[in-house]
Design an enzyme around this catalytic site. Structure first.
Site, PDB file in Angstrom:
ATOM      1  N   PHE A   1       0.861  -1.175   0.000  1.00  0.00           N
ATOM      2  CA  PHE A   1       0.000   0.000   0.000  1.00  0.00           C
ATOM      3  C   PHE A   1       0.896   1.222   0.000  1.00  0.00           C
ATOM      4  CE2 PHE A   1      -4.449   1.281   1.424  1.00  0.00           C
ATOM      5  CZ  PHE A   1      -5.061   0.565   0.423  1.00  0.00           C
TER       6      PHE A   1
ATOM      7  N   GLN B   1      -7.174  15.244   3.280  1.00  0.00           N
ATOM      8  CA  GLN B   1      -6.507  14.501   2.207  1.00  0.00           C
ATOM      9  C   GLN B   1      -7.382  14.428   0.954  1.00  0.00           C
ATOM     10  OE1 GLN B   1      -5.796  10.066   2.563  1.00  0.00           O
ATOM     11  NE2 GLN B   1      -3.694  10.802   2.637  1.00  0.00           N
TER      12      GLN B   1
ATOM     13  N   HIS C   1      -7.937  12.713  -2.886  1.00  0.00           N
ATOM     14  CA  HIS C   1      -7.632  11.556  -3.722  1.00  0.00           C
ATOM     15  C   HIS C   1      -7.695  12.035  -5.170  1.00  0.00           C
ATOM     16  CE1 HIS C   1      -7.998   7.634  -5.612  1.00  0.00           C
ATOM     17  NE2 HIS C   1      -7.637   7.089  -4.483  1.00  0.00           N
TER      18      HIS C   1
ATOM     19  N   LEU D   1     -14.800   7.441  -5.586  1.00  0.00           N
ATOM     20  CA  LEU D   1     -13.443   7.098  -5.986  1.00  0.00           C
ATOM     21  C   LEU D   1     -13.358   6.103  -7.120  1.00  0.00           C
ATOM     22  CD1 LEU D   1     -11.303   6.538  -2.828  1.00  0.00           C
ATOM     23  CD2 LEU D   1     -11.746   8.599  -4.136  1.00  0.00           C
TER      24      LEU D   1
ATOM     25  N   GLU E   1      -6.913   3.402  -7.260  1.00  0.00           N
ATOM     26  CA  GLU E   1      -5.618   3.435  -7.920  1.00  0.00           C
ATOM     27  C   GLU E   1      -5.446   2.298  -8.925  1.00  0.00           C
ATOM     28  OE1 GLU E   1      -3.406   6.082  -4.757  1.00  0.00           O
ATOM     29  OE2 GLU E   1      -5.090   4.741  -4.594  1.00  0.00           O
TER      30      GLU E   1
ATOM     31  N   ARG F   1       0.008   9.805  -4.234  1.00  0.00           N
ATOM     32  CA  ARG F   1      -1.342  10.353  -4.257  1.00  0.00           C
ATOM     33  C   ARG F   1      -1.397  11.879  -4.261  1.00  0.00           C
ATOM     34  NH1 ARG F   1      -5.584   7.663  -0.011  1.00  0.00           N
ATOM     35  NH2 ARG F   1      -5.365   5.713  -1.144  1.00  0.00           N
TER      36      ARG F   1
ATOM     37  N   HIS G   1     -11.122  13.357   0.656  1.00  0.00           N
ATOM     38  CA  HIS G   1     -11.239  11.936   0.951  1.00  0.00           C
ATOM     39  C   HIS G   1     -11.190  11.615   2.435  1.00  0.00           C
ATOM     40  CE1 HIS G   1     -10.935   7.726   0.292  1.00  0.00           C
ATOM     41  NE2 HIS G   1      -9.693   7.631   0.663  1.00  0.00           N
TER      42      HIS G   1
ATOM     43  N   ARG H   1      -2.348  11.077   6.080  1.00  0.00           N
ATOM     44  CA  ARG H   1      -2.623   9.715   6.519  1.00  0.00           C
ATOM     45  C   ARG H   1      -2.146   8.712   5.483  1.00  0.00           C
ATOM     46  NH1 ARG H   1      -7.228   5.896   5.154  1.00  0.00           N
ATOM     47  NH2 ARG H   1      -7.462   7.273   3.390  1.00  0.00           N
TER      48      ARG H   1
ATOM     49  N   SER I   1      -6.083   4.178   8.623  1.00  0.00           N
ATOM     50  CA  SER I   1      -7.255   4.759   9.241  1.00  0.00           C
ATOM     51  C   SER I   1      -8.155   3.690   9.852  1.00  0.00           C
ATOM     52  CB  SER I   1      -8.015   5.573   8.214  1.00  0.00           C
ATOM     53  OG  SER I   1      -9.243   5.917   8.735  1.00  0.00           O
TER      54      SER I   1
HETATM   55  C1  LIG Z   1     -14.064   5.719  -0.088  1.00  0.00           C
HETATM   56  C2  LIG Z   1     -13.218   5.524   1.127  1.00  0.00           C
HETATM   57  C3  LIG Z   1     -12.284   4.506   1.158  1.00  0.00           C
HETATM   58  C4  LIG Z   1     -11.492   4.308   2.289  1.00  0.00           C
HETATM   59  N1  LIG Z   1     -10.580   3.292   2.289  1.00  0.00           N
HETATM   60  C5  LIG Z   1      -9.806   3.085   3.382  1.00  0.00           C
HETATM   61  C6  LIG Z   1      -8.873   2.010   3.411  1.00  0.00           C
HETATM   62  O1  LIG Z   1      -8.725   1.261   2.460  1.00  0.00           O
HETATM   63  N2  LIG Z   1      -8.133   1.826   4.526  1.00  0.00           N
HETATM   64  C7  LIG Z   1      -8.270   2.637   5.623  1.00  0.00           C
HETATM   65  O2  LIG Z   1      -7.572   2.402   6.597  1.00  0.00           O
HETATM   66  N3  LIG Z   1      -9.161   3.647   5.622  1.00  0.00           N
HETATM   67  C8  LIG Z   1      -9.924   3.901   4.534  1.00  0.00           C
HETATM   68  N4  LIG Z   1     -10.825   4.941   4.525  1.00  0.00           N
HETATM   69  C9  LIG Z   1     -11.018   5.729   5.748  1.00  0.00           C
HETATM   70  C10 LIG Z   1     -11.847   4.970   6.776  1.00  0.00           C
HETATM   71  O3  LIG Z   1     -12.819   4.213   6.140  1.00  0.00           O
HETATM   72  C11 LIG Z   1     -12.543   5.887   7.766  1.00  0.00           C
HETATM   73  O4  LIG Z   1     -11.641   6.792   8.265  1.00  0.00           O
HETATM   74  C12 LIG Z   1     -13.118   5.118   8.955  1.00  0.00           C
HETATM   75  O5  LIG Z   1     -13.918   4.073   8.511  1.00  0.00           O
HETATM   76  C13 LIG Z   1     -13.895   5.987   9.893  1.00  0.00           C
HETATM   77  O6  LIG Z   1     -14.491   5.172  10.896  1.00  0.00           O
HETATM   78  P1  LIG Z   1     -15.232   5.782  12.158  1.00  0.00           P
HETATM   79  O7  LIG Z   1     -15.671   4.654  13.007  1.00  0.00           O
HETATM   80  O8  LIG Z   1     -14.372   6.809  12.761  1.00  0.00           O
HETATM   81  O9  LIG Z   1     -16.465   6.557  11.557  1.00  0.00           O
HETATM   82  P2  LIG Z   1     -17.662   6.086  10.591  1.00  0.00           P
HETATM   83  O10 LIG Z   1     -17.527   4.718  10.121  1.00  0.00           O
HETATM   84  O11 LIG Z   1     -17.813   7.169   9.612  1.00  0.00           O
HETATM   85  O12 LIG Z   1     -18.905   6.087  11.581  1.00  0.00           O
HETATM   86  C14 LIG Z   1     -19.462   7.255  12.088  1.00  0.00           C
HETATM   87  C15 LIG Z   1     -20.663   6.886  12.905  1.00  0.00           C
HETATM   88  O13 LIG Z   1     -21.125   8.016  13.595  1.00  0.00           O
HETATM   89  C16 LIG Z   1     -22.504   8.132  13.472  1.00  0.00           C
HETATM   90  N5  LIG Z   1     -22.858   9.543  13.571  1.00  0.00           N
HETATM   91  C17 LIG Z   1     -22.307  10.596  12.926  1.00  0.00           C
HETATM   92  N6  LIG Z   1     -22.935  11.728  13.281  1.00  0.00           N
HETATM   93  C18 LIG Z   1     -23.873  11.389  14.178  1.00  0.00           C
HETATM   94  C19 LIG Z   1     -24.851  12.123  14.907  1.00  0.00           C
HETATM   95  N7  LIG Z   1     -24.998  13.430  14.791  1.00  0.00           N
HETATM   96  N8  LIG Z   1     -25.673  11.435  15.729  1.00  0.00           N
HETATM   97  C20 LIG Z   1     -25.578  10.105  15.859  1.00  0.00           C
HETATM   98  N9  LIG Z   1     -24.670   9.375  15.189  1.00  0.00           N
HETATM   99  C21 LIG Z   1     -23.839  10.009  14.369  1.00  0.00           C
HETATM  100  C22 LIG Z   1     -22.822   7.541  12.130  1.00  0.00           C
HETATM  101  O14 LIG Z   1     -24.135   7.090  12.103  1.00  0.00           O
HETATM  102  C23 LIG Z   1     -21.839   6.382  12.085  1.00  0.00           C
HETATM  103  O15 LIG Z   1     -22.386   5.271  12.717  1.00  0.00           O
HETATM  104  C24 LIG Z   1     -11.623   5.166   3.405  1.00  0.00           C
HETATM  105  C25 LIG Z   1     -12.555   6.182   3.378  1.00  0.00           C
HETATM  106  C26 LIG Z   1     -13.335   6.389   2.242  1.00  0.00           C
HETATM  107  C27 LIG Z   1     -14.275   7.540   2.219  1.00  0.00           C
END
Ligand SMILES: Cc1cc2nc3c(=O)[nH]c(=O)nc-3n(C[C@H](O)[C@H](O)[C@H](O)COP(=O)(O)OP(=O)(O)OC[C@H]3O[C@@H](n4cnc5c(N)ncnc54)[C@H](O)[C@@H]3O)c2cc1C
Ligand code: SF4
Ligand code: SF4
Ligand code: FES
Lengths: 572, 344
Positions: A123, A237, A239, A249, A252, A283, A351, A386, A391
């Site tokens: 990666f 960040q 993309h 997205l 890559e 990137r 992103h 990042r 992440s």
């Molecule tokens: C397209 C894409 C691809 C990615 N690929 C990778 C990867 O390959 N590898 C990697 O390491 N990372 C990757 N990332 C980043 C990673 O997916 C995220 O940073 C990570 O999943 C965030 O997890 P989280 O638990 O912090 O939040 P999230 O999974 O976003 O969860 C947030 C939660 O909070 C809740 N919430 C938000 N606001 C409120 C509110 N006001 N009231 C009640 N609930 C609320 C939502 O309902 C949800 O349940 C990617 C991101 C994207 C966008």
């Protein structure tokens, strides 16, 4: 109007993504007698964690036998452009192998190597192939596993509850106020401790973002309004290849298989920026190159904005069908374009948000009893940039730590009493924007303008005059927001109201992003200042801290925790 | 097709979205609202709904989150078919639409309606809980994180496809049994149950299976294939359903003598399948082939398990329902005989 009042909880977790669910599981494990609730505005399995395709990093050494935790640490610090706190990175990387195996033990369907161990792949920015994956659905399967385990453990979920405000008394939190989306009622959640796990804020760039519609930084904004500082908010960040219309997205892989990036003159313009690596440069470099082409007038024009072509047509139908079926399907479903026949319209897309709620290595914020983990927090392990795959790891490792810490510390705090009057105040505020008199601004327009000014003035290339313009625009938008109208006046599932509340959160945070970017007169990681093109360690090797004072942002700073690794130039 | 290289011409056409409306607080019954908007090529149904909500009527309520076909929020019926609004191209729906220029948008079926296009997902979550849709790891919690289970590629492939499920409930909406019996386990939950059952890390297999063979469980499925045809992730749900059944028969067969009862149930399934196939023969010829190739040999295996003489040669897949019925009758005879000999 009557309000629902819950009996006090020991821990209220806001967010059912990877971070929130891991926190819930770990808290129950740490102390099964605790009364724990998870609130989420979407069913937990819908959280944006499901969108992560690539994978999660851990120095398991399954693929490269000589991989070590120490190498992972170094890669992360270097990737962060030396802005990450080195003790936090130690925690992240040392816990990685254990947590990936733990998930494996609980049922995550990791892809496998020939010797039946967890598969790993290379990666960006990593010296060894240490990204553990499940095909191209890693985040999805991790989230499924965690949700299943939470159901098994009997975690109490309040699904489709929208967190509105923290109830604060002095320097202490009493608990949380939320909207039950199914009824439209406000409900009070008095709590000893609150953990924010609400995900990122990159959706403020709107259709120039790869994020889910709800990645609006709610938790950060709630904490920010309660006086908790935000850290390093200017680091967003980008993309390089988001679809023109949706920002989604194109991974890559498309360039990896030999796709060309082409401007309107038909040139493979990457020759100008990365002669050798061409389309396969890092990137941030590729993102900057696309942006330059657009800025210098070599992009295509369309009503949905300027864009460039990612051309796969020369690869032929066979190769595209066999090696890039998902990308092809995606282009057809979301853009109506078949990459076998025509080039894909792309442009850089916001992103990931590196900044967030400032926490210590135990996920504590400055407010006692309030914790934050996941993309909404900034520990900081990602610093100015990042690394891919770090992440998912972050949300797991620090989600778990948050659950553990809150469970250990809950006993120290008393749950507050959230008064009827306070709920009424919250309710009046909401209802206010439904009245026609003095409320005429349309949500969609404000949001559109916010996304535009951010992309234009607080985007990939930043510069004092642009940032000033951006800050002005944001200030005006925040002013106009006071006159926003919620046109739907119904109670049940009033998604119009929720959108407006999310917009408020984005507007509040946008100010911190722009202000941070304006203040930071250097270029570091994802933050590129045209007028200050080099990293300035003497002046800027520090975190920016944004606090809300009388409704507006006030900036401060915090030193970066160093460790074994000295500052070095970041070259690849 | 070539695209002009330096300019982008958007073709547009007017599309009428006929949207199902119901607000439980004010409406005594649902109705439809029409909204006509210009839609260019490349726009999805979800983007159109967003457009209508932002520009014409802010009160339309629907769920959407990722806009990328991965979160499962936006399942709805578009021109009668349950699918994801965010992955469905307007122009493609139009091309197949019976009423020119018109797209009907309705909520999913078989789940309680909340408002407009929003249905209640809780019943599905409750079923996931009821059927223990999780891995109960054979690894004690205290030793977790220390070492990996070694899993072969072969095992991984057994559940790989099933883990694609995003719980969008499109299959649930189309299931014919659920329409009649809301307590029926549901295709997505059967799929998830199967995924857990074939995972060697799991310790709950027997218990889960015991629940699945009870009323409203796996034996209620009519093999109508609607779920599989609908699945937005093209998951072969029927493989999972058959997997569970085969598993159940094997497990039961070893433990008690009522195995033949199950065999009977199974045969009646095949018969039902036969009827269904007959009813929809033109579009489902594959189904017949599949049935003969897969179900009959399985039934044979079953009968063998209960120590009965093998039936006369009935193999050879044949075309058409007539042959199928022929074979079926023979099979039934055998089961009956088998039954008698058991009673003796
Ligand atoms: C397209 C894409 C691809 C990615 N690929 C990778 C990867 O390959 N590898 C990697 O390491 N990372 C990757 N990332 C980043 C990673 O997916 C995220 O940073 C990570 O999943 C965030 O997890 P989280 O638990 O912090 O939040 P999230 O999974 O976003 O969860 C947030 C939660 O909070 C809740 N919430 C938000 N606001 C409120 C509110 N006001 N009231 C009640 N609930 C609320 C939502 O309902 C949800 O349940 C990617 C991101 C994207 C966008
Ligand atoms: S095959 Fe079974 S589960 Fe699938 S739709 Fe038909 S009855 Fe329902
Ligand atoms: S099985 Fe397919 S259609 Fe059914 S919920 Fe899962 S993804 Fe949706
Ligand atoms: S919005 Fe997530 S699947 Fe459609």
């Amino acid at each position: 109007m009557r309000f629902e009042r819950m009996k006090p909880f020991d821990i209220v977790i806001v967010g059912g993504g990877g971070a929130g669910l891991y926190a819930a599981m770990e808290a129950m494990k740490t102390n099964p007698s605790l009364n724990i609730a998870v609130l989420s505005k979407v069913y937990p399995n819908r959280s944006h964690t499901s969108a992560a395709q690539g994978g999660a990093n851990a120095a398991l050494g399954n693929k490269a036998k000589d991989d070590t935790v120490e190498m992972h640490i170094f890669d992360t610090i270097k990737g962060s452009d030396y802005l990450a706190d080195q003790d936090a990175v130690d925690v992240l990387c040392s816990e990685a192998p254990k947590i990936i195996r733990e998930l494996e033990n609980m049922g995550t369907p990791w892809s496998r190597m020939d010797d039946n161990t967890i598969a790993q792949r290379p990666f960006g920015g990593a010296g060894r192939p240490r990204c553990c994956y499940c095909a191209d659905k890693t985040g999805h399967t991790i989230l499924q596993t965690l949700y299943e385990q939470c159901l098994k453990k009997g975690v109490i979920f309040f699904n489709e509850y929208f967190a509105l405000n923290l109830s604060v008394k002095g320097s202490r939190s009493r608990g949380l106020v939320a909207i039950n989306m199914k009824t439209g009622r406000l409900e009070a959640f008095p709590a000893r401790t609150v953990i924010f796990a609400t995900g990122g804020y990159a959706k403020m760039y709107w259709n120039r973002s790869s994020n889910a519609a709800g990645n609006t930084g709610d938790g950060q904004a709630i904490a920010y309004r309660a006086g908790i500082p935000m850290k390093d908010m200017e680091f967003v960040q980008f993309h390089p290849t988001g679809l023109r219309k949706s920002g989604l997205l194109v991974t890559e892989g498309a360039r990896g298989e030999g796709g060309y990036l082409i401007n309107k003159n038909g040139e493979r313009f990457m020759a100008r920026y990365a002669k050798e690596k061409m389309e396969l440069g890092p990137r941030d470099l590729v993102s900057r190159s696309l942006e330059t082409e657009i800025l210098e007038g070599r992009g295509f024009d369309s009503p949905a904005g300027k864009y460039l072509h990612l051309d796969l047509t020369h690869l032929g139908a066979d190769l595209i069908k066999s090696r890039l079926p998902q990308i092809r399907e995606m282009c057809m479903q979301f853009e109506g374009v078949d990459p076998i026949e025509e080039p894909i319209p792309v442009r850089p897309t916001a992103h990931y948000s590196m900044g967030g709620i400032d926490t210590d290595n135990f996920t504590r914020t400055v407010m006692s009893g309030v914790y934050a983990a996941g993309e909404c927090a900034c520990v900081s392990v990602h610093g100015a940039n990042r690394l891919g795959g770090n992440s998912l790891l972050d949300i797991l490792v620090f989600g778990r730590i948050a659950g553990h810490t809150a469970a250990e510390e809950a006993g120290r705090f008393e749950p507050g009493n959230i008064s009827e009057a306070e709920l009424q105040l919250n309710s009046d505020e909401i209802r206010g924007s439904m009245h026609s008199s003095g409320h005429y601004e349309r949500y969609g327009e404000l949001r559109e303008e916010l996304g535009q000014t951010l992309a234009l003035n607080v985007g990939i290339f930043r510069e004092a005059s642009l940032l000033k313009k951006g800050m002005q625009d944001i200030a005006e938008l925040r002013e106009r927001f006071k006159r926003v109208r919620v046109f739907d006046t119904s109670d049940v599932f009033n998604t119009n109201l929720l959108q407006v509340l999310e917009l408020r959160n984005m507007l509040d945070l946008a100010e911190t992003v722009a202000a941070g970017a304006f203040a930071r007169e250097e270029s570091r990681g994802s933050h590129t200042r045209v007028d200050f093109p080099v990293r300035d360690d003497a002046k800027w090797h520090k975190h920016t801290m944004a606090t809300m004072v009388k409704g507006n942002v006030s900036l401060g700073e915090k030193p970066v925790t160093m460790g074994r690794y000295e500052l070095q130039e970041r070259t690849y | 097709m070539t695209v002009p290289i330096d300019q982008h011409i958007e073709q547009k056409q007017d599309v009428t979205f006929r949207i199902f409306r119901f607000n439980p607080q004010v409406d005594s019954k649902p109705y439809f609202d029409d909204y006509t908007i210009p839609v260019e090529r490349g726009i999805t149904v979800l983007r159109s709904l967003n457009y209508i909500k932002e520009h014409i009527d802010a009160s339309i309520s629907f769920r959407a989150f990722c806009q990328a076909g991965i979160c499962g929020s936006c399942g709805m019926r578009i021109n009668g078919l349950s699918q994801l609004a965010c992955t469905t191209q307007v122009w493609e729906v139009l091309a197949k639409s019976r009423e020119p220029g018109l797209i009907r948008v309705e909520p999913l079926r078989n789940l309680p309606l909340i408002k407009d296009l929003i249905v209640d997902m809780d019943p599905l979550v409750d079923k996931m809980k009821h059927y223990s849709n999780w891995i109960d790891s054979t690894m004690p919690e205290s030793s977790m994180g220390k070492k990996e289970f070694l899993i072969s590629e072969e095992e991984f492939l057994r559940y790989d496809k099933a883990t694609d499920c995003i719980l969008c409930a499109s299959c649930v909406s189309e299931c014919s049994i659920l329409r009649a019996n809301k307590e029926y386990v549901s295709p997505a939950v059967l799929l998830k149950s199967y995924r857990m059952n074939v995972d060697t890390r799991d310790a709950l297999h027997g218990q889960r299976l015991a629940e699945l063979v009870k009323d409203h469980g796996v034996w209620d499925c009519t093999h109508c294939y609607r779920c599989q045809e609908t699945c937005v992730k093209s998951i072969p749900i029927m493989d999972a359903i058959h997997g569970i059944r085969e598993d159940a028969i094997e497990l039961r067969g070893l433990k008690d003598t009522s195995g033949s009862k199950h065999a009977e149930a199974f045969m009646s399934d095949i018969e039902k399948k036969g009827k269904l196939v007959e009813a929809t023969l033109p579009i489902r010829t594959n189904g017949v082939f599949w049935t003969i190739q897969n179900l009959l040999p399985m039934a044979v295996k079953m009968i063998m398990k209960h120590r009965t003489p093998p039936p006369p040669p009935l193999v050879k897949p044949a075309k058409g329902i007539k042959v199928f019925r022929e074979l079926f009758r023979e099979m039934t005879e055998h089961v009956k005989q088998d039954h008698k000999s058991h009673k003796k």
